[in-house]
Design a protein around this motif. Structure first.
Motif, PDB file in Angstrom:
ATOM      1  N   ARG A  36      11.516   5.613  52.346  1.00  0.00           N
ATOM      2  CA  ARG A  36      11.102   5.632  50.934  1.00  0.00           C
ATOM      3  C   ARG A  36      12.296   6.015  50.092  1.00  0.00           C
ATOM      4  N   ALA A  37      12.476   5.264  48.972  1.00  0.00           N
ATOM      5  CA  ALA A  37      13.539   5.565  48.007  1.00  0.00           C
ATOM      6  C   ALA A  37      12.896   5.805  46.655  1.00  0.00           C
ATOM      7  N   THR A  38      13.315   6.878  45.971  1.00  0.00           N
ATOM      8  CA  THR A  38      12.763   7.180  44.646  1.00  0.00           C
ATOM      9  C   THR A  38      13.733   6.762  43.568  1.00  0.00           C
ATOM     10  N   ALA A  39      13.251   6.730  42.346  1.00  0.00           N
ATOM     11  CA  ALA A  39      14.076   6.327  41.209  1.00  0.00           C
ATOM     12  C   ALA A  39      15.247   7.280  41.007  1.00  0.00           C
ATOM     13  N   LYS A  40      15.115   8.507  41.496  1.00  0.00           N
ATOM     14  CA  LYS A  40      16.200   9.489  41.333  1.00  0.00           C
ATOM     15  C   LYS A  40      17.223   9.404  42.465  1.00  0.00           C
ATOM     16  N   GLY A  41      17.008   8.474  43.397  1.00  0.00           N
ATOM     17  CA  GLY A  41      17.991   8.278  44.442  1.00  0.00           C
ATOM     18  C   GLY A  41      17.705   9.009  45.737  1.00  0.00           C
ATOM     19  N   ALA A  42      16.581   9.730  45.835  1.00  0.00           N
ATOM     20  CA  ALA A  42      16.257  10.460  47.065  1.00  0.00           C
ATOM     21  C   ALA A  42      15.648   9.503  48.079  1.00  0.00           C
ATOM     22  N   LYS A  43      15.949   9.738  49.359  1.00  0.00           N
ATOM     23  CA  LYS A  43      15.413   8.912  50.438  1.00  0.00           C
ATOM     24  C   LYS A  43      14.806   9.801  51.519  1.00  0.00           C
ATOM     25  N   ALA A  44      13.761   9.249  52.180  1.00  0.00           N
ATOM     26  CA  ALA A  44      13.121   9.978  53.265  1.00  0.00           C
ATOM     27  C   ALA A  44      12.355   9.014  54.141  1.00  0.00           C
ATOM     28  N   TYR A  45      12.273   9.353  55.425  1.00  0.00           N
ATOM     29  CA  TYR A  45      11.395   8.620  56.322  1.00  0.00           C
ATOM     30  C   TYR A  45       9.983   9.168  56.137  1.00  0.00           C
ATOM     31  N   ILE A  46       9.012   8.249  56.066  1.00  0.00           N
ATOM     32  CA  ILE A  46       7.633   8.686  55.915  1.00  0.00           C
ATOM     33  C   ILE A  46       6.779   8.022  56.994  1.00  0.00           C
ATOM     34  N   PHE A  47       5.620   8.664  57.256  1.00  0.00           N
ATOM     35  CA  PHE A  47       4.649   8.124  58.201  1.00  0.00           C
ATOM     36  C   PHE A  47       3.343   7.931  57.460  1.00  0.00           C
ATOM     37  N   GLN A  48       2.707   6.774  57.649  1.00  0.00           N
ATOM     38  CA  GLN A  48       1.447   6.499  56.966  1.00  0.00           C
ATOM     39  C   GLN A  48       0.523   5.782  57.937  1.00  0.00           C
ATOM     40  N   ALA A  49      -0.705   6.314  58.074  1.00  0.00           N
ATOM     41  CA  ALA A  49      -1.681   5.704  58.987  1.00  0.00           C
ATOM     42  C   ALA A  49      -3.074   6.155  58.582  1.00  0.00           C
ATOM     43  N   PRO A  50      -4.105   5.365  58.907  1.00  0.00           N
ATOM     44  CA  PRO A  50      -5.480   5.764  58.589  1.00  0.00           C
ATOM     45  C   PRO A  50      -5.984   6.814  59.574  1.00  0.00           C
ATOM     46  N   LEU A  51      -6.741   7.762  59.054  1.00  0.00           N
ATOM     47  CA  LEU A  51      -7.398   8.758  59.904  1.00  0.00           C
ATOM     48  C   LEU A  51      -8.731   8.204  60.382  1.00  0.00           C
ATOM     49  N   GLY A  52      -9.359   8.864  61.300  1.00  0.00           N
ATOM     50  CA  GLY A  52     -10.613   8.383  61.839  1.00  0.00           C
ATOM     51  C   GLY A  52     -11.737   8.360  60.829  1.00  0.00           C
ATOM     52  N   ASP A  53     -11.657   9.208  59.777  1.00  0.00           N
ATOM     53  CA  ASP A  53     -12.734   9.252  58.777  1.00  0.00           C
ATOM     54  C   ASP A  53     -12.503   8.274  57.633  1.00  0.00           C
ATOM     55  N   GLY A  54     -11.524   7.389  57.767  1.00  0.00           N
ATOM     56  CA  GLY A  54     -11.280   6.374  56.745  1.00  0.00           C
ATOM     57  C   GLY A  54     -10.239   6.765  55.725  1.00  0.00           C
ATOM     58  N   ARG A  55      -9.837   8.004  55.712  1.00  0.00           N
ATOM     59  CA  ARG A  55      -8.807   8.425  54.759  1.00  0.00           C
ATOM     60  C   ARG A  55      -7.437   7.972  55.244  1.00  0.00           C
ATOM     61  N   GLU A  56      -6.519   7.827  54.272  1.00  0.00           N
ATOM     62  CA  GLU A  56      -5.155   7.424  54.594  1.00  0.00           C
ATOM     63  C   GLU A  56      -4.262   8.658  54.601  1.00  0.00           C
ATOM     64  N   LEU A  57      -3.508   8.768  55.678  1.00  0.00           N
ATOM     65  CA  LEU A  57      -2.609   9.918  55.806  1.00  0.00           C
ATOM     66  C   LEU A  57      -1.180   9.478  55.551  1.00  0.00           C
ATOM     67  N   ARG A  58      -0.477  10.226  54.724  1.00  0.00           N
ATOM     68  CA  ARG A  58       0.947   9.979  54.525  1.00  0.00           C
ATOM     69  C   ARG A  58       1.671  11.321  54.653  1.00  0.00           C
ATOM     70  N   MET A  59       2.700  11.320  55.511  1.00  0.00           N
ATOM     71  CA  MET A  59       3.487  12.535  55.733  1.00  0.00           C
ATOM     72  C   MET A  59       4.969  12.212  55.715  1.00  0.00           C
ATOM     73  N   THR A  60       5.748  13.143  55.218  1.00  0.00           N
ATOM     74  CA  THR A  60       7.200  12.978  55.231  1.00  0.00           C
ATOM     75  C   THR A  60       7.751  13.441  56.568  1.00  0.00           C
ATOM     76  N   ILE A  61       8.578  12.575  57.161  1.00  0.00           N
ATOM     77  CA  ILE A  61       9.220  12.934  58.423  1.00  0.00           C
ATOM     78  C   ILE A  61      10.503  13.710  58.166  1.00  0.00           C
ATOM     79  N   GLY A  62      11.337  13.170  57.286  1.00  0.00           N
ATOM     80  CA  GLY A  62      12.568  13.870  56.971  1.00  0.00           C
ATOM     81  C   GLY A  62      13.572  12.956  56.315  1.00  0.00           C
ATOM     82  N   SER A  63      14.692  13.542  55.884  1.00  0.00           N
ATOM     83  CA  SER A  63      15.728  12.789  55.197  1.00  0.00           C
ATOM     84  C   SER A  63      16.595  12.025  56.194  1.00  0.00           C
ATOM     85  N   PRO A  64      17.046  10.803  55.839  1.00  0.00           N
ATOM     86  CA  PRO A  64      17.986  10.077  56.717  1.00  0.00           C
ATOM     87  C   PRO A  64      19.262  10.854  56.985  1.00  0.00           C
ATOM     88  N   ALA A  65      19.583  11.783  56.097  1.00  0.00           N
ATOM     89  CA  ALA A  65      20.777  12.600  56.330  1.00  0.00           C
ATOM     90  C   ALA A  65      20.587  13.541  57.513  1.00  0.00           C
TER      91      ALA A  65
END
Length: 460
Positions: A36-65
């Protein structure tokens, strides 16, 4: 949703789309992961997947640095496995963070515990226990732990450090048996009696530490073992100081030379009542019943109710004189001085009052008694020796031992005494009056019970 195989170059060159707050570049190898890249120039690896109850989970893994692509993909697979097992990665992360915080707090607390010195814990101990101690017991804790170097209140020079001063800077965890043995060896050479008292107080302090979570387990039990004091300190001899029959006349004559009615009454009171020094020093006027001739003492054994003992005629006359002095207002000049200080005069609640003592009552009568014995030319007698004198002199009048014990506040020593004999005050008074009259006769004191304020008149 754009998908490419993420590489280091693609991650480096990926930018947020124009006019967007953030943009994503999804991986084809690990489909739940993106950069993920933001307008301010920050980058990060993210994880996104559906949970068993139908909700969507998104979590930050960490910076490419900080994360290379291989480790980011491994983390994404780990998060996916949690979801497949029905676990919420966010809750897992929260629990891990809380566990880490708890572990860090435990380490910090352990470090603080390990750093606690004897002085730190001693000050807390004294402050907590002081309301339950007598003034004398409190002073023992203060003087034995004093750093010294203060101008002496009597005489010239500076005060010496107390026996415990050498230990105060040590951590509680450093109070080992070897350390205490070395300390006792040094103190036993200089002041064995004070060293014994200091060690006994330290043992009680160590027991208190074991009752407190902040200090529990820090002091080595062997450091306060009685074996150490038995090995290092000389055996304590049995104290036998007491006034003898033939010494009474000289002792009473010397008491008169003090020219201090309060001290005179106090020392004579110890002799004719057999009370403990603090019991009598802590007497208030509310505890004195002149009508029914009794005193109410704060008993060492009967701590809640105390004990009531007879007020003998001669001692009663001395207290009446003290009461008269206590209730006599200052003269006009003294009143003006008080007013200038913003103070008002009032009579003291203490029978044996002292204007110089912190709590307003008699605190240090030892020196006066020493001067009396010196003037009388008799061996030194301690304040407790006067209490011992009451017991020994009572045998001359054949006063029953049970009567003596009840007046002195000793625990009953036999089953019959403990459960069946409760002597009324008038019976105790009959024997106490008899003993006082005998003591006065031996001392050459011409006193008749009807006298109001006899003073001390030795028969020549």
């Amino acid at each position: 949703m754009a998908r490419v195989k993420l590489t280091a170059a693609r991650v480096r060159d990926f930018q947020c789309g124009s006019g967007k707050a953030q943009s994503f570049l999804w991986d084809t190898v690990e489909e739940q992961m993106a950069v993920r890249a933001t307008a301010k120039g920050a980058k990060a690896y993210i994880f996104q997947a559906p949970l068993g109850d139908g909700r969507e989970l998104r979590m930050t893994i960490g910076s490419p640095a900080d994360w290379d692509i291989a480790h980011a993909r491994e983390r994404a697979r780990e998060l996916q496995r949690m979801i497949d097992e029905g676990r919420d990665p966010r809750e897992e992360k929260r629990a891990t963070m809380e566990a880490d915080r708890a572990a860090a707090e435990a380490r910090r607390h352990a470090a603080q515990r390990e750093a606690v010195t004897l002085r730190d814990a001693w000050d807390v101990y004294v402050a907590e226990r002081r309301p339950k101690w007598s003034e004398l017991h409190y002073r023992d804790h203060v003087t034995l732990a004093s750093a010294g170097g203060e101008p002496k209140k009597r005489g010239k020079g500076l005060t010496e450090p107390g026996p415990l001063a050498a230990l105060l800077g040590l951590r509680l965890a450093d109070l080992s048996a070897d350390c205490m043995a070395e300390w006792l060896a040094v103190e036993a050479e200089k002041r064995p009696a004070r060293a014994r008292l200091a060690f006994n107080l330290l043992r009680i302090f160590a027991a208190w530490c074991e009752s407190k979570a902040d200090y529990r387990g820090l002091i080595d039990p062997q450091a306060v073992s009685t074996r150490l004091s038995k090995d290092a300190l000389p055996k304590r001899g049995t104290k036998t100081d007491a006034l003898q029959r033939e010494q009474l006349a000289g002792w009473f004559a010397a008491v008169r030379q003090l020219e201090n009615p309060m001290m005179e009454a106090y020392l004579i009171g110890l002799l004719v009542t057999g009370a403990r020094r603090e019991e009598l020093a802590g007497l208030r006027w509310d505890d004195v019943d002149f009508r029914w001739r009794s005193l109410h003492l704060a008993d060492k054994v009967e701590t809640e109710s105390g004990r009531r003992i007879p007020l003998t005629p001669y001692f009663g006359s001395l207290l009446r004189e003290l009461k008269r002095i206590n209730e006599t207002p200052p003269n006009v000049r003294q009143m003006r001085r008080l007013a200038a200080k913003g103070e008002t005069w009032k009579s003291s609640d203490w029978v044996f009052s002292s204007k110089t003592a912190a709590d307003g009552r008699l605190a240090a009568p030892n020196n006066a008694l020493h001067r009396v014995c010196t003037a009388a030319g008799i061996p030194a007698v301690t304040l407790h020796g006067l209490r011992r004198s009451f017991s020994s002199l009572a045998e001359w009048t054949e006063t029953p031992t049970g009567v003596v014990a009840q007046i002195m506040g000793h625990k009953p020593s036999a089953t019959a005494e403990r459960h069946y004999k409760v002597r009324p005050l008038d019976l105790l008074r009959a024997w106490a009056d008899k003993l006082e009259a005998w003591i006065l006769a031996e001392a050459g004191i011409d006193f008749k019970p009807e006298q109001a304020t006899p003073g001390l008149h030795a028969v020549k």
